[in-house]
Design a protein around this motif. Sequence first.
Motif, PDB file in Angstrom:
ATOM      1  N   SER A 150       0.836  -1.203   0.000  1.00 51.99           N
ATOM      2  CA  SER A 150       0.000   0.000   0.000  1.00 51.99           C
ATOM      3  C   SER A 150       0.870   1.252   0.000  1.00 51.99           C
ATOM      4  O   SER A 150       1.784   1.370   0.819  1.00 51.99           O
ATOM      5  CB  SER A 150      -0.897   0.016   1.237  1.00 51.99           C
ATOM      6  OG  SER A 150      -1.541   1.268   1.367  1.00 51.99           O
ATOM      7  N   PRO A 151       0.583   2.204  -0.890  1.00 51.73           N
ATOM      8  CA  PRO A 151       1.361   3.443  -0.916  1.00 51.73           C
ATOM      9  C   PRO A 151       0.943   4.442   0.152  1.00 51.73           C
ATOM     10  O   PRO A 151       1.644   5.425   0.399  1.00 51.73           O
ATOM     11  CB  PRO A 151       1.068   4.001  -2.316  1.00 51.73           C
ATOM     12  CG  PRO A 151      -0.302   3.490  -2.633  1.00 51.73           C
ATOM     13  CD  PRO A 151      -0.393   2.144  -1.989  1.00 51.73           C
ATOM     14  N   THR A 152      -0.210   4.221   0.796  1.00 48.06           N
ATOM     15  CA  THR A 152      -0.741   5.204   1.739  1.00 48.06           C
ATOM     16  C   THR A 152      -0.686   4.747   3.192  1.00 48.06           C
ATOM     17  O   THR A 152      -0.896   5.551   4.097  1.00 48.06           O
ATOM     18  CB  THR A 152      -2.201   5.538   1.388  1.00 48.06           C
ATOM     19  OG1 THR A 152      -2.988   4.336   1.423  1.00 48.06           O
ATOM     20  CG2 THR A 152      -2.291   6.170   0.005  1.00 48.06           C
ATOM     21  N   ARG A 153      -0.416   3.474   3.440  1.00 47.82           N
ATOM     22  CA  ARG A 153      -0.392   2.956   4.806  1.00 47.82           C
ATOM     23  C   ARG A 153       1.000   2.423   5.151  1.00 47.82           C
ATOM     24  O   ARG A 153       1.839   2.251   4.280  1.00 47.82           O
ATOM     25  CB  ARG A 153      -1.439   1.848   4.991  1.00 47.82           C
ATOM     26  CG  ARG A 153      -2.866   2.313   4.775  1.00 47.82           C
ATOM     27  CD  ARG A 153      -3.843   1.211   5.129  1.00 47.82           C
ATOM     28  NE  ARG A 153      -5.220   1.597   4.903  1.00 47.82           N
ATOM     29  CZ  ARG A 153      -6.278   0.870   5.246  1.00 47.82           C
ATOM     30  NH1 ARG A 153      -6.094  -0.301   5.829  1.00 47.82           N
ATOM     31  NH2 ARG A 153      -7.500   1.296   5.006  1.00 47.82           N
ATOM     32  N   ILE A 154       1.194   2.156   6.426  1.00 47.90           N
ATOM     33  CA  ILE A 154       2.441   1.549   6.881  1.00 47.90           C
ATOM     34  C   ILE A 154       2.370   0.060   6.579  1.00 47.90           C
ATOM     35  O   ILE A 154       1.482  -0.649   7.063  1.00 47.90           O
ATOM     36  CB  ILE A 154       2.656   1.796   8.382  1.00 47.90           C
ATOM     37  CG1 ILE A 154       2.843   3.290   8.639  1.00 47.90           C
ATOM     38  CG2 ILE A 154       3.858   1.013   8.892  1.00 47.90           C
ATOM     39  CD1 ILE A 154       2.910   3.659  10.100  1.00 47.90           C
ATOM     40  N   ASN A 155       3.289  -0.417   5.753  1.00 49.37           N
ATOM     41  CA  ASN A 155       3.278  -1.819   5.328  1.00 49.37           C
ATOM     42  C   ASN A 155       4.049  -2.684   6.331  1.00 49.37           C
ATOM     43  O   ASN A 155       5.234  -2.449   6.576  1.00 49.37           O
ATOM     44  CB  ASN A 155       3.903  -1.940   3.938  1.00 49.37           C
ATOM     45  CG  ASN A 155       3.026  -1.315   2.870  1.00 49.37           C
ATOM     46  OD1 ASN A 155       2.064  -1.916   2.423  1.00 49.37           O
ATOM     47  ND2 ASN A 155       3.354  -0.088   2.459  1.00 49.37           N
TER      48      ASN A 155
END
Length: 489
Positions: A252-257
């Motif tokens: 995910s580019p918007t969340r902490i992976n």
Amino acid sequence: MKQLRPVMFVGTASDVGKSVITAGFCRIFKQDGYTPSPFKAQNMSLNSYATPDGYEIGRAQAVQAEAAGIPCHTDMNPVLLKPVTDQEAQLVLHGKPAGNHTAREYFMEDDKRALFEEVKGAFNRLLQQYNPVVMEGAGSISELNLRHRDITNMRMALHAGAAVYLITDIDRGGIFGSVYGTLALLPPEEKALVKGIIINKFRGDIRLFEDGRQLLENITGVPVTGVLPYFHDIAIEEEDAVVLAQKHKAWSPTRINIAVVLLPHLSNFTDFHLLEKDQRVNLFYTDQPAAIASADIIILPGSKNTIADLMAIRHSGIAGAITEAHTRNKIVIGICGGYQMMGLSVADPHGMEGGVARIAGLGLLPVTTVLGKEKVTQQRSFRYRHQDKPCEGYEIHMGISVSDTPSPLNTLSNGDMEGYLLNSRCWGTYLHGILDNDVVINDLLQQCGKATVPEAFNYRDFKELQYNKLAKHIREHLDISAVYKALEL
């Protein structure tokens, strides 16, 4: 309250929803003023939990006890099998290890008569204290080759005089054959105990299945107690690791992976249940080195066979991906077996996990581990990284990890130090459930350097809400009055 006979939820197969439905009925009986207790004679699972008095049971029964509003106890799961290899499992009897057994040794020896006496004793003790006892079966009830060795399903139902409900999973298909065949293979005295059929995980408009429901009743002679729709908005811990195959999420580019390493003998994956629900997080399980390398946080989880899993991640390239990510200042943490793997070495002088006496670890933490014969099973209160807010977790492990340069992560309530803190981006602990504490999660996510707003979150309140939602879901779609009528003595 009037006394109810025991109720038992069995299945046409594994993973049809027995554990969750059992938890739901534990909550329903509690809501209705009864004093229920869960019971599963034998459980095979790598998800376990420490009881308040320091013993070990299957995590599913601990969840069911929580739904019932009572402390968990070993009588609720007197026999727990924890696979060590494909052919061997550790037997946990009344909460304590009783040796490793091959499948042939366990199932063939004495037809399990002695174990059956043990589980009957545990059930009888619960029957004296609780009303009703809510029983769960295991796998399928129609395995003919195991019938005379059965200590979990219909043989136990006969001893209890339980009202039995057969659960089938319509999502996987073939329910007419599986339900009809399951019932047809039961001898008359066992089939007489079956009071209803529960069709689980229905997708779509239930009204379209009304003729199917009638057909099923006609061919089996057993009423359909209800059809439960598939739900996505109720978060109850899963019992089986089969669900992990469905949790390979894209980056995910918007969340902490957060990547949880998918170990061959991964245990206690419920450690990450709360993180999965955090809207700031994209948590996924993976055995792919590239996916691990791209994550913001890498977690080495618990393992029932640390040495075998350490060898496996070296062979697959995962170990290299973890150490390389560590050099790039990615966050790497380990829990229980994962903590042991992060150290300098793991020794097994007593052969508890096989024939390898010693193996080098990943070398991320300056600790050495020696596996022992005694298992630690203990609920813990602790303070994380000297913060003031008290936290809770539990230990289940066979091994001691020490360092020449102690740097504890946690301070236990008795003053003892626990775990190892290399720095804020690399640490290990024996405490399962450490990530159920918001003070730990918020600190971990803030170390990523990404803007995160700490969530005000009470996990206990969240779980209470989920049990109540589950009970409501079951009440809306099953004939609860018919269940109560079947439980009348």
